[in-house]
Write a protein that holds these residues in place. Structure first.
Motif, PDB file in Angstrom:
ATOM      1  N   SER A  56       0.809  -1.228   0.000  1.00  9.45           N
ATOM      2  CA  SER A  56       0.000   0.000   0.000  1.00  9.45           C
ATOM      3  C   SER A  56       0.843   1.279   0.000  1.00  9.45           C
ATOM      4  O   SER A  56       0.435   2.289  -0.547  1.00  9.45           O
ATOM      5  CB  SER A  56      -0.969  -0.004   1.175  1.00  9.45           C
ATOM      6  N   HIS A  57       2.021   1.240   0.605  1.00 11.37           N
ATOM      7  CA  HIS A  57       2.896   2.417   0.619  1.00 11.37           C
ATOM      8  C   HIS A  57       3.997   2.345  -0.434  1.00 11.37           C
ATOM      9  O   HIS A  57       4.877   3.202  -0.474  1.00 11.37           O
ATOM     10  CB  HIS A  57       3.514   2.601   2.007  1.00 11.37           C
ATOM     11  N   GLY A  58       3.961   1.316  -1.252  1.00 10.16           N
ATOM     12  CA  GLY A  58       4.929   1.194  -2.344  1.00 10.16           C
ATOM     13  C   GLY A  58       6.319   0.770  -1.926  1.00 10.16           C
ATOM     14  O   GLY A  58       7.253   0.878  -2.709  1.00 10.16           O
ATOM     15  N   LYS A  59       6.483   0.266  -0.701  1.00 12.54           N
ATOM     16  CA  LYS A  59       7.815  -0.120  -0.228  1.00 12.54           C
ATOM     17  C   LYS A  59       8.234  -1.506  -0.703  1.00 12.54           C
ATOM     18  O   LYS A  59       9.419  -1.773  -0.854  1.00 12.54           O
ATOM     19  CB  LYS A  59       7.857  -0.099   1.309  1.00 12.54           C
ATOM     20  N   TYR A  60       7.268  -2.396  -0.911  1.00 15.87           N
ATOM     21  CA  TYR A  60       7.580  -3.794  -1.206  1.00 15.87           C
ATOM     22  C   TYR A  60       6.832  -4.280  -2.440  1.00 15.87           C
ATOM     23  O   TYR A  60       5.735  -3.814  -2.737  1.00 15.87           O
ATOM     24  CB  TYR A  60       7.203  -4.687  -0.022  1.00 15.87           C
ATOM     25  N   VAL A  61       7.444  -5.236  -3.104  1.00 11.22           N
ATOM     26  CA  VAL A  61       6.846  -5.872  -4.270  1.00 11.22           C
ATOM     27  C   VAL A  61       6.863  -7.375  -4.047  1.00 11.22           C
ATOM     28  O   VAL A  61       7.862  -7.921  -3.565  1.00 11.22           O
ATOM     29  CB  VAL A  61       7.639  -5.526  -5.551  1.00 11.22           C
ATOM     30  N   ALA A  62       5.772  -8.038  -4.397  1.00  6.61           N
ATOM     31  CA  ALA A  62       5.687  -9.489  -4.274  1.00  6.61           C
ATOM     32  C   ALA A  62       5.391 -10.084  -5.644  1.00  6.61           C
ATOM     33  O   ALA A  62       4.502  -9.607  -6.357  1.00  6.61           O
ATOM     34  CB  ALA A  62       4.603  -9.881  -3.287  1.00  6.61           C
ATOM     35  N   LEU A  63       6.146 -11.108  -5.997  1.00  2.00           N
ATOM     36  CA  LEU A  63       5.922 -11.846  -7.240  1.00  2.00           C
ATOM     37  C   LEU A  63       5.751 -13.319  -6.911  1.00  2.00           C
ATOM     38  O   LEU A  63       6.406 -13.841  -6.001  1.00  2.00           O
ATOM     39  CB  LEU A  63       7.108 -11.690  -8.190  1.00  2.00           C
ATOM     40  N   ASN A  64       4.892 -13.971  -7.663  1.00  2.00           N
ATOM     41  CA  ASN A  64       4.702 -15.405  -7.522  1.00  2.00           C
ATOM     42  C   ASN A  64       5.442 -16.119  -8.637  1.00  2.00           C
ATOM     43  O   ASN A  64       5.429 -15.665  -9.794  1.00  2.00           O
ATOM     44  CB  ASN A  64       3.217 -15.760  -7.592  1.00  2.00           C
ATOM     45  N   CYS A  65       6.067 -17.225  -8.296  1.00  2.00           N
ATOM     46  CA  CYS A  65       6.713 -18.050  -9.306  1.00  2.00           C
ATOM     47  C   CYS A  65       6.461 -19.510  -8.956  1.00  2.00           C
ATOM     48  O   CYS A  65       6.142 -19.844  -7.815  1.00  2.00           O
ATOM     49  CB  CYS A  65       8.204 -17.753  -9.411  1.00  2.00           C
ATOM     50  N   SER A  66       6.599 -20.366  -9.944  1.00  2.00           N
ATOM     51  CA  SER A  66       6.381 -21.792  -9.709  1.00  2.00           C
ATOM     52  C   SER A  66       7.366 -22.607 -10.520  1.00  2.00           C
ATOM     53  O   SER A  66       7.856 -22.166 -11.566  1.00  2.00           O
ATOM     54  CB  SER A  66       4.942 -22.181 -10.060  1.00  2.00           C
ATOM     55  N   ILE A  67       7.647 -23.809 -10.009  1.00  2.00           N
ATOM     56  CA  ILE A  67       8.582 -24.711 -10.659  1.00  2.00           C
ATOM     57  C   ILE A  67       8.253 -26.134 -10.226  1.00  2.00           C
ATOM     58  O   ILE A  67       7.732 -26.348  -9.124  1.00  2.00           O
ATOM     59  CB  ILE A  67      10.049 -24.363 -10.304  1.00  2.00           C
ATOM     60  N   GLU A  68       8.538 -27.079 -11.075  1.00  2.00           N
ATOM     61  CA  GLU A  68       8.333 -28.475 -10.693  1.00  2.00           C
ATOM     62  C   GLU A  68       9.494 -28.926  -9.812  1.00  2.00           C
ATOM     63  O   GLU A  68      10.656 -28.712 -10.153  1.00  2.00           O
ATOM     64  CB  GLU A  68       8.246 -29.387 -11.920  1.00  2.00           C
ATOM     65  N   VAL A  69       9.153 -29.511  -8.678  1.00  5.42           N
ATOM     66  CA  VAL A  69      10.170 -30.034  -7.766  1.00  5.42           C
ATOM     67  C   VAL A  69      10.024 -31.548  -7.690  1.00  5.42           C
ATOM     68  O   VAL A  69       8.920 -32.081  -7.727  1.00  5.42           O
ATOM     69  CB  VAL A  69      10.070 -29.406  -6.361  1.00  5.42           C
ATOM     70  N   LYS A  70      11.165 -32.228  -7.593  1.00  2.70           N
ATOM     71  CA  LYS A  70      11.126 -33.696  -7.602  1.00  2.70           C
ATOM     72  C   LYS A  70      11.037 -34.311  -6.216  1.00  2.70           C
ATOM     73  O   LYS A  70      10.600 -35.441  -6.061  1.00  2.70           O
ATOM     74  CB  LYS A  70      12.327 -34.252  -8.357  1.00  2.70           C
ATOM     75  N   ASP A  71      11.466 -33.537  -5.177  1.00  2.00           N
ATOM     76  CA  ASP A  71      11.412 -34.076  -3.820  1.00  2.00           C
ATOM     77  C   ASP A  71      11.500 -32.938  -2.799  1.00  2.00           C
ATOM     78  O   ASP A  71      11.658 -31.782  -3.166  1.00  2.00           O
ATOM     79  CB  ASP A  71      12.511 -35.117  -3.583  1.00  2.00           C
ATOM     80  N   ASP A  72      11.395 -33.322  -1.539  1.00  2.00           N
ATOM     81  CA  ASP A  72      11.398 -32.358  -0.446  1.00  2.00           C
ATOM     82  C   ASP A  72      12.703 -31.573  -0.379  1.00  2.00           C
ATOM     83  O   ASP A  72      12.700 -30.367  -0.137  1.00  2.00           O
ATOM     84  CB  ASP A  72      11.144 -33.100   0.868  1.00  2.00           C
ATOM     85  N   SER A  73      13.815 -32.239  -0.591  1.00  2.00           N
ATOM     86  CA  SER A  73      15.102 -31.542  -0.487  1.00  2.00           C
ATOM     87  C   SER A  73      15.249 -30.485  -1.584  1.00  2.00           C
ATOM     88  O   SER A  73      15.786 -29.409  -1.329  1.00  2.00           O
ATOM     89  CB  SER A  73      16.264 -32.535  -0.526  1.00  2.00           C
TER      90      SER A  73
END
Length: 92
Positions: A56-73
Motif C-alpha cells: 500500500s505504501h509502495g515499499k515492497y513488491v511481491a511476485l509469484n513463481c512456480s517450478i516443478e520439484v522432484k522431492d522435499d530436499s
C-alpha cells in the motif's frame, strides 16, 4: 461459552506427492530485485506470474513463481536459495 483448543503439533510434515508444481511468493524492495533473485536461484526454469503485488505504501513488491520439484530436499533448497538472496525480505 467455553472453547477448547488442541495444541498444534508443528513437527507434523505435510503430505506432498512428488513430483509436483511448487509455488513461491517472493517479496523484495523492487520488481527488479525480486526478478533477479528468482533468475539466479531457478536459472530461468521457473514460471513467473505476470501479476505483481505492490504494498500500500509502495515499499515492497511481491511476485509469484512456480517450478516443478522432484522431492522435499529440492523444494527446500529453492526456498533457502531465495531467502539468502540480497534484498529479499520474505519467501512464502
Amino acid at each position: 461459552m467455553n472453547y477448547q483448543h488442541s495444541p498444534i503439533n508443528i513437527d507434523i510434515k505435510p503430505q506432498i506427492d512428488y513430483p509436483c508444481i511448487w509455488r513461491y511468493r517472493v517479496i523484495g524492495f523492487s520488481k527488479e530485485i525480486v526478478l533477479e533473485a528468482i533468475e539466479k536461484v531457478f536459472m530461468g526454469k521457473a514460471d513467473i506470474a505476470p501479476v505483481e503485488h505492490i504494498s500500500s505504501h509502495g515499499k515492497y513488491v511481491a511476485l509469484n513463481c512456480s517450478i516443478e520439484v522432484k522431492d522435499d530436499s529440492e523444494r527446500l533448497a529453492y526456498f533457502d536459495g531465495l531467502t539468502k538472496q540480497h534484498d529479499i525480505i520474505m519467501v512464502i
